[in-house]
Design a protein around this motif. Structure first.
Motif, mmCIF file in Angstrom:
data_model
loop_
_atom_site.group_PDB
_atom_site.id
_atom_site.type_symbol
_atom_site.label_atom_id
_atom_site.label_comp_id
_atom_site.label_asym_id
_atom_site.label_seq_id
_atom_site.Cartn_x
_atom_site.Cartn_y
_atom_site.Cartn_z
ATOM 1 N N ARG A 131 0.742 -1.227 -0.165
ATOM 2 C CA ARG A 131 -0.195 0.091 0.075
ATOM 3 C C ARG A 131 0.746 1.210 0.050
ATOM 4 O O ARG A 131 0.488 2.121 -0.756
ATOM 5 N N ASP A 132 1.783 1.395 0.904
ATOM 6 C CA ASP A 132 2.569 2.650 0.993
ATOM 7 C C ASP A 132 4.140 2.263 0.825
ATOM 8 O O ASP A 132 4.971 3.316 0.921
ATOM 9 N N SER A 133 4.409 1.235 0.348
ATOM 10 C CA SER A 133 6.011 0.877 0.158
ATOM 11 C C SER A 133 6.763 1.175 1.107
ATOM 12 O O SER A 133 8.066 1.504 0.999
ATOM 13 N N ILE A 134 6.434 1.025 2.441
ATOM 14 C CA ILE A 134 7.061 1.249 3.690
ATOM 15 C C ILE A 134 7.335 -0.275 4.155
ATOM 16 O O ILE A 134 6.592 -0.996 4.470
ATOM 17 N N SER A 135 8.818 -0.493 4.695
ATOM 18 C CA SER A 135 9.019 -1.705 5.201
ATOM 19 C C SER A 135 8.384 -1.750 6.865
ATOM 20 O O SER A 135 8.148 -0.653 7.474
ATOM 21 N N THR A 156 26.041 4.729 22.658
ATOM 22 C CA THR A 156 25.898 4.034 21.210
ATOM 23 C C THR A 156 25.731 5.164 20.202
ATOM 24 O O THR A 156 24.759 5.939 20.106
ATOM 25 N N LEU A 157 26.357 5.119 19.174
ATOM 26 C CA LEU A 157 26.102 5.639 17.787
ATOM 27 C C LEU A 157 25.825 4.576 16.888
ATOM 28 O O LEU A 157 26.596 3.473 16.753
ATOM 29 N N VAL A 158 24.506 4.950 16.463
ATOM 30 C CA VAL A 158 23.901 4.057 15.729
ATOM 31 C C VAL A 158 23.224 4.603 14.545
ATOM 32 O O VAL A 158 22.744 5.621 14.544
ATOM 33 N N ARG A 159 23.260 4.203 13.404
ATOM 34 C CA ARG A 159 22.607 4.587 12.294
ATOM 35 C C ARG A 159 21.682 3.307 11.577
ATOM 36 O O ARG A 159 22.194 2.316 11.371
ATOM 37 N N SER A 160 20.541 3.719 11.203
ATOM 38 C CA SER A 160 19.510 2.638 10.729
ATOM 39 C C SER A 160 18.744 3.202 9.633
ATOM 40 O O SER A 160 18.088 4.244 9.598
ATOM 41 N N GLU A 161 18.865 2.188 8.555
ATOM 42 C CA GLU A 161 18.435 2.887 7.133
ATOM 43 C C GLU A 161 17.828 1.859 6.444
ATOM 44 O O GLU A 161 18.122 0.553 6.548
ATOM 45 N N PHE A 162 16.637 1.926 5.839
ATOM 46 C CA PHE A 162 16.010 1.003 4.919
ATOM 47 C C PHE A 162 15.915 1.627 3.395
ATOM 48 O O PHE A 162 15.744 2.993 3.309
ATOM 49 N N VAL A 163 15.869 0.860 2.671
ATOM 50 C CA VAL A 163 15.361 1.227 1.178
ATOM 51 C C VAL A 163 14.151 1.583 1.007
ATOM 52 O O VAL A 163 13.388 0.926 1.322
ATOM 53 N N ASN A 164 13.845 2.667 0.233
ATOM 54 C CA ASN A 164 12.567 3.365 0.162
ATOM 55 C C ASN A 164 11.973 3.083 -1.372
ATOM 56 O O ASN A 164 12.554 2.083 -1.760
ATOM 57 N N GLN A 165 11.144 3.673 -1.565
ATOM 58 C CA GLN A 165 10.295 3.346 -2.973
ATOM 59 C C GLN A 165 11.058 3.699 -3.887
ATOM 60 O O GLN A 165 10.963 3.263 -5.266
ATOM 61 N N PHE A 166 12.296 4.540 -3.777
ATOM 62 C CA PHE A 166 12.932 5.097 -4.991
ATOM 63 C C PHE A 166 14.145 4.547 -4.954
ATOM 64 O O PHE A 166 15.394 5.068 -5.628
ATOM 65 N N ASP A 167 14.257 3.146 -4.105
ATOM 66 C CA ASP A 167 15.643 2.601 -4.112
ATOM 67 C C ASP A 167 16.813 3.301 -3.413
ATOM 68 O O ASP A 167 17.816 2.948 -3.925
ATOM 69 N N GLU A 168 16.505 4.217 -2.462
ATOM 70 C CA GLU A 168 17.348 4.934 -1.911
ATOM 71 C C GLU A 168 17.323 4.642 -0.312
ATOM 72 O O GLU A 168 16.378 4.361 0.154
ATOM 73 N N TYR A 169 18.618 4.501 0.207
ATOM 74 C CA TYR A 169 18.800 4.632 1.634
ATOM 75 C C TYR A 169 18.006 5.808 2.293
ATOM 76 O O TYR A 169 18.684 6.704 1.892
ATOM 77 N N THR A 170 17.206 5.311 3.108
ATOM 78 C CA THR A 170 16.799 6.620 3.844
ATOM 79 C C THR A 170 16.590 6.319 5.440
ATOM 80 O O THR A 170 16.400 5.053 5.778
ATOM 81 N N PRO A 171 16.603 7.116 6.333
ATOM 82 C CA PRO A 171 16.678 6.930 7.815
ATOM 83 C C PRO A 171 15.493 6.082 8.145
ATOM 84 O O PRO A 171 14.449 6.470 7.751
ATOM 85 N N SER A 172 15.376 5.096 9.001
ATOM 86 C CA SER A 172 14.454 4.408 9.405
ATOM 87 C C SER A 172 13.792 5.006 10.891
ATOM 88 O O SER A 172 14.316 6.079 11.030
ATOM 89 N N ALA A 173 12.714 4.498 11.037
ATOM 90 C CA ALA A 173 12.249 5.096 12.167
ATOM 91 C C ALA A 173 12.880 5.219 13.461
ATOM 92 O O ALA A 173 12.392 5.879 14.751
ATOM 93 N N TRP A 174 13.771 4.503 13.409
ATOM 94 C CA TRP A 174 14.451 4.341 14.809
ATOM 95 C C TRP A 174 16.099 4.717 14.640
ATOM 96 O O TRP A 174 17.073 4.458 15.442
ATOM 97 N N ASP A 175 16.169 5.585 13.637
ATOM 98 C CA ASP A 175 17.391 6.183 13.348
ATOM 99 C C ASP A 175 18.016 7.102 14.378
ATOM 100 O O ASP A 175 17.807 8.505 14.069
ATOM 101 N N SER A 176 17.907 7.044 15.566
ATOM 102 C CA SER A 176 18.126 7.999 16.466
ATOM 103 C C SER A 176 19.613 8.590 16.686
ATOM 104 O O SER A 176 20.004 9.618 17.332
ATOM 105 N N LYS A 177 20.675 8.105 15.948
ATOM 106 C CA LYS A 177 22.056 8.468 16.165
ATOM 107 C C LYS A 177 22.762 8.094 17.407
ATOM 108 O O LYS A 177 23.831 7.592 17.435
ATOM 109 N N HIS A 178 22.274 9.019 18.237
ATOM 110 C CA HIS A 178 23.050 8.802 19.837
ATOM 111 C C HIS A 178 22.234 8.592 20.703
ATOM 112 O O HIS A 178 21.012 8.856 21.017
#
Length: 805
Positions: free
Chosen positions: A578-582, A628-650
């Motif tokens: 429906r919305d192309s979101i993981s 914790t230094l953390v990056r979390s990314e998922f591929v979006n509908q445009f085949d690009e890595y974009t920050p996930s909902a949990w990409d808090s970084k620090h």
């Protein structure tokens, strides 16, 4: 006789004023007693030697939190988990010891109160009783305590999502004495781990082992975290209990002997949130109840049976009696459904010790979740056409797992398998707005799944125990579809290495591939034609590859400094058609995730580094600092890595707890969480009257998924404890103050229709002939100084039997 009776009463009275620690020291893989072992209470002058049966008893300690150390020639020095002892609650501690494989000169590895295993030499943290009882800001809620440890994110909202190293809240698994439990929180988000209040009574818990990677092979179906909760055993001598008035509930726990071979522990809790929320005028009224028990039967030295149970009843109603609700209250009343859940887990673990330095566990369990919710437009149930949502589903699992553990000549071998029968039922009706038109979904489903798996793990020491290596594999499958049925397609290898550069410094490494089933909600989703959509599209297991490296430095047995870097990749993640979101980006709200059509082609990654310092020099000081230094990314509908909902970084957590004399203790915790990504609203779509009325809240603009970011969140929590120790009971009081400096955390804005002077929503008809609400935006923040008081009473049965006179 008249002279003897007062002396006896005095002796019993004095005994009642002395703490007692009893226990047993035995070989870990054979359960044979170890006679004449030396048992020492750390940081004290107290200790004892074991008798011929491996038993020991220690009297006279001051009440408090302690650890034991057991040592004997030919065996590895062993530390106990942290435990609490007072006059009203004797302690019983078991100390399993492992044979020292070799005597060597080059390196003598120092034992530590921060343990690790061959299978998981890194990414394993142990949470002890002191952390559970005294954690500032957590109010003894295990889910909140977990969020204080490295790699685990927390949010400003009133939720306990378990988000480990950038993974989604559905990627962890939880075990209670070896029995898997599907839900960790009350009012759980179905298909994920979140909820506002923990389900497990902390009075049961001896320790928690938390794996952020390097999962043992006998713990499957996890991508980001595995949590093993070890429960206390009931008192073996007399009935004891604890009564608790907590921040949100009342609880009673009882434990004691049933006979000379059997002990029990039981508790019941009931919340009073409905009463409190009604007084302060909140628009929702939650009530939860839970029950928990454990009984252990030691048939003989070679056979034992543990039976556990955990259950909860959760009710969530709307406070429709609020007079003249403000805009925020009305917004919540309009979009939150009425919800009710209940769930339970029953399990039995039979353990048999064999003659060849091995033992077996047979684990049987059943668990079930029922989740229902409904919603009517403007909460008006008088018209059937007002129904927006009517949802009811059951998830039940019947499980069996066999595991055999053998240790010989410095080698350890674990193998076994699991077989499960799962059933998922769902009756759904809901309105939605798709492709600029009203859409109604209505279906019933009933799905049975046979789930199966096998596993094995081999560990060995090399080079005079400088190097420890562990290699493992497991395979999983189920009969849902050809995409999942072949276990070879879910072949899951893993490798762990640990090398001792010195008696203080270790290098650690792990790599592995892990598989997880999608949520049952995705297995059972149907369209209006009755087709199992995700079966037709070939939904498959989710795959995650881990690569972890770390350094561990121990200044002494009471201190630990670790640095770990991690890199995780994801493949075959379910993505919403429906919305192309993981689905990895969903689950941050109450309700259900996965109940939709998906395709298994999602990709993602999470990477970063963790720094941890733990220092417990004695029983009066406990310091935990993690970053914790953390990056979390998922591929979006445009085949690009974009920050996930949990990409808090620090993620930064600092906790200091200090004990003083006369039962006083003070603790503080400060945490910092980087701003989480957020998705802007699609206000044009949201304004359409027909669209708004399907959910009474705005739609997200998924073409701009997570392109905005909230402000960072930080909070200071303080806690003061006072314990009063009396002869047959102990009074424990605490004051817990959350968000001391009243930080206002940013949340996504509230959007709602504007109203005229009569309270009617303003509707504007556009040039396209579509009626739209006139929307307005309200800044949304959360945060308040939240003090709470807790009262706990430990008590013990006290009597002198007539046949003892």
């Amino acid at each position: 006789m008249k002279k003897f009776i007062p002396l006896l009463i005095l002796a019993v009275s004095l005994y009642g004023q002395s703490t007692v620690i009893r226990g047993r020291v035995f070989q870990a893989v054979s359960n044979e007693p170890i006679a004449f072992a030396n048992v020492v209470v750390l940081d004290t002058d107290y200790g004892a030697a074991t008798d011929l049966d491996g038993n020991f008893v220690i009297y006279g300690l001051e009440p408090g939190f302690y650890r034991l150390m057991a040592s004997f020639i030919g065996f590895k020095t062993t530390y106990s988990e942290e435990f609490q002892v007072n006059f009203a609650r004797p302690a019983y501690i078991e100390l399993p010891m492992e044979i020292q494989a070799l005597e060597f000169e080059q390196i003598q590895v120092r034992p530590s109160v921060f343990p690790k295993t061959e299978e998981a030499p890194l990414s394993l943290r142990t949470i002890g009783v002191g952390d559970i009882e005294n954690n500032p800001g957590a109010n003894r809620d295990l889910s909140k305590i977990i969020q204080s440890f490295p790699g685990v994110a927390s949010t400003a909202a009133f939720r306990n999502d378990v988000i480990v190293r950038g993974g989604g809240p559905n990627e962890s698994r939880f075990y209670l004495d070896g029995v898997e439990i599907p839900n960790l929180n009350h009012f759980a988000t179905q298909g994920a781990s979140g909820g506002p209040v923990g389900i497990i009574n902390p009075d049961f818990i001896q320790s928690v082992d938390y794996y952020a990677g390097a999962f043992p092979t006998n713990r499957g179906n996890a991508l980001s975290g595995v949590f093993n909760f070890s429960q206390k055993e009931g008192n073996r001598e007399k009935l004891t209990g604890r009564a608790v008035v907590g921040a949100s509930d009342l609880a009673l726990t009882l434990d004691g002997p049933l006979n000379e071979k059997t002990s029990f522990i039981f508790s019941a809790r009931r919340s009073y949130l409905e009463f409190l929320f009604g007084i302060i005028g909140l628009p929702f009224l939650p009530t939860y109840n839970d029950f928990q028990f454990k009984t252990k039967i030691n048939f003989d030295a070679k056979n034992s049976l543990t039976i556990i149970g955990l259950g909860a009843i959760d009710q969530f109603e709307l406070n429709l009696d609020i007079e003249n609700p403000d805009e925020e209250q009305q917004y919540i009343l309009n979009n939150i459904p009425v919800n009710e859940q209940w769930n339970y887990t029953l399990g039995a673990v039979y353990t048999h010790f064999h003659k060849n330095n091995s033992f077996s566990n047979w684990v049987f369990s059943r668990n079930m979740l029922r989740n229902t919710s409904y919603k009517y437009l403007n909460n008006d149930e008088s018209l059937p056409s007002n129904k927006i949502l009517d949802y009811s589903s059951d998830e039940s699992e019947n499980k069996f797992r066999y595991e055999r553990i053998t240790r010989r000549n410095g080698q350890r071998f674990t193998w076994g398998g699991n077989l499960e029968l799962a059933r998922y039922d769902n009756e759904t009706y809901r309105k939605d707005f798709l492709n600029n038109q009203l859409f109604e979904l209505s279906y019933n489903t009933e799905v049975y799944l046979w789930i199966y798996g096998v596993f094995g793990q081999y560990s060995r020491n090399f080079f005079n125990e400088r190097l420890t290596a562990s290699i493992g594999l497991r395979m999983d499958g189920n009969n849902y579809s050809s995409a999942m049925s072949n276990p070879l397609e879910q072949f899951s290898p893993r490798l762990s290495l640990s090398y001792s550069l010195s008696d203080r410094l270790n290098l650690n490494f792990n790599t592995g591939r892990y598989y997880q089933r999608p949520p049952y909600t995705s297995f059972g989703y149907k369209d209006n034609t009755g087709t199992l959509v995700n079966q037709e599209t070939g939904m498959s297991y989710i795959t995650s590859d881990h690569l972890i490296g770390g350094i561990e430095y121990r200044l002494n047995p009471q201190s630990q400094f670790t640095v770990e870097s991690f890199y995780k990749t994801y493949n075959n993640y379910p993505v919403s058609i429906r919305d192309s979101i993981s689905l990895a980006n969903k689950g941050a709200d109450f309700g259900v995730i996965g109940d939709e059509a998906v395709r298994s082609d999602g990709e993602g990654r999470a990477y970063g580094a963790e720094f941890l310092f733990r220092y417990k020099p004695d029983n009066s000081l406990n310091i935990n600092i993690s970053y914790t230094l953390v990056r979390s990314e998922f591929v979006n509908q445009f085949d690009e890595y974009t920050p996930s909902a949990w990409d808090s970084k620090h993620l930064l957590n600092m906790t200091v707890i200090r004990s003083f004399g006369n039962g006083w203790q003070i603790g503080g915790k400060w945490r910092y969480v980087g701003g989480l990504p957020t998705t802007p609203y699609d206000l044009e779509k949201s304004a359409i009257v027909t669209a708004w009325q399907t959910r009474e809240q705005p739609f997200l603009d998924y073409s701009r998924f997570n392109q905005a970011r909230l402000k960072p969140f930080h909070q200071l929590d303080l806690r003061v404890d006072k314990r009063i120790y009396l002869r047959n009971w102990t009074l424990m009081l605490y004051l817990d103050i959350q968000n001391v400096y009243n930080y206002q955390a940013q949340l996504s804005d509230i959007v709602l229709p504007e109203t005229d002077d009569n309270g009617n929503r303003i509707i504007v008809t556009g040039e396209d002939g579509i009626d739209r609400y006139q929307l307005k935006t309200i800044e949304n923040t959360t945060g308040t100084v939240l003090p709470s008081i807790g009262i706990m009473i430990d008590f013990v049965e006290w009597r002198v039997e007539s046949d003892e006179w």
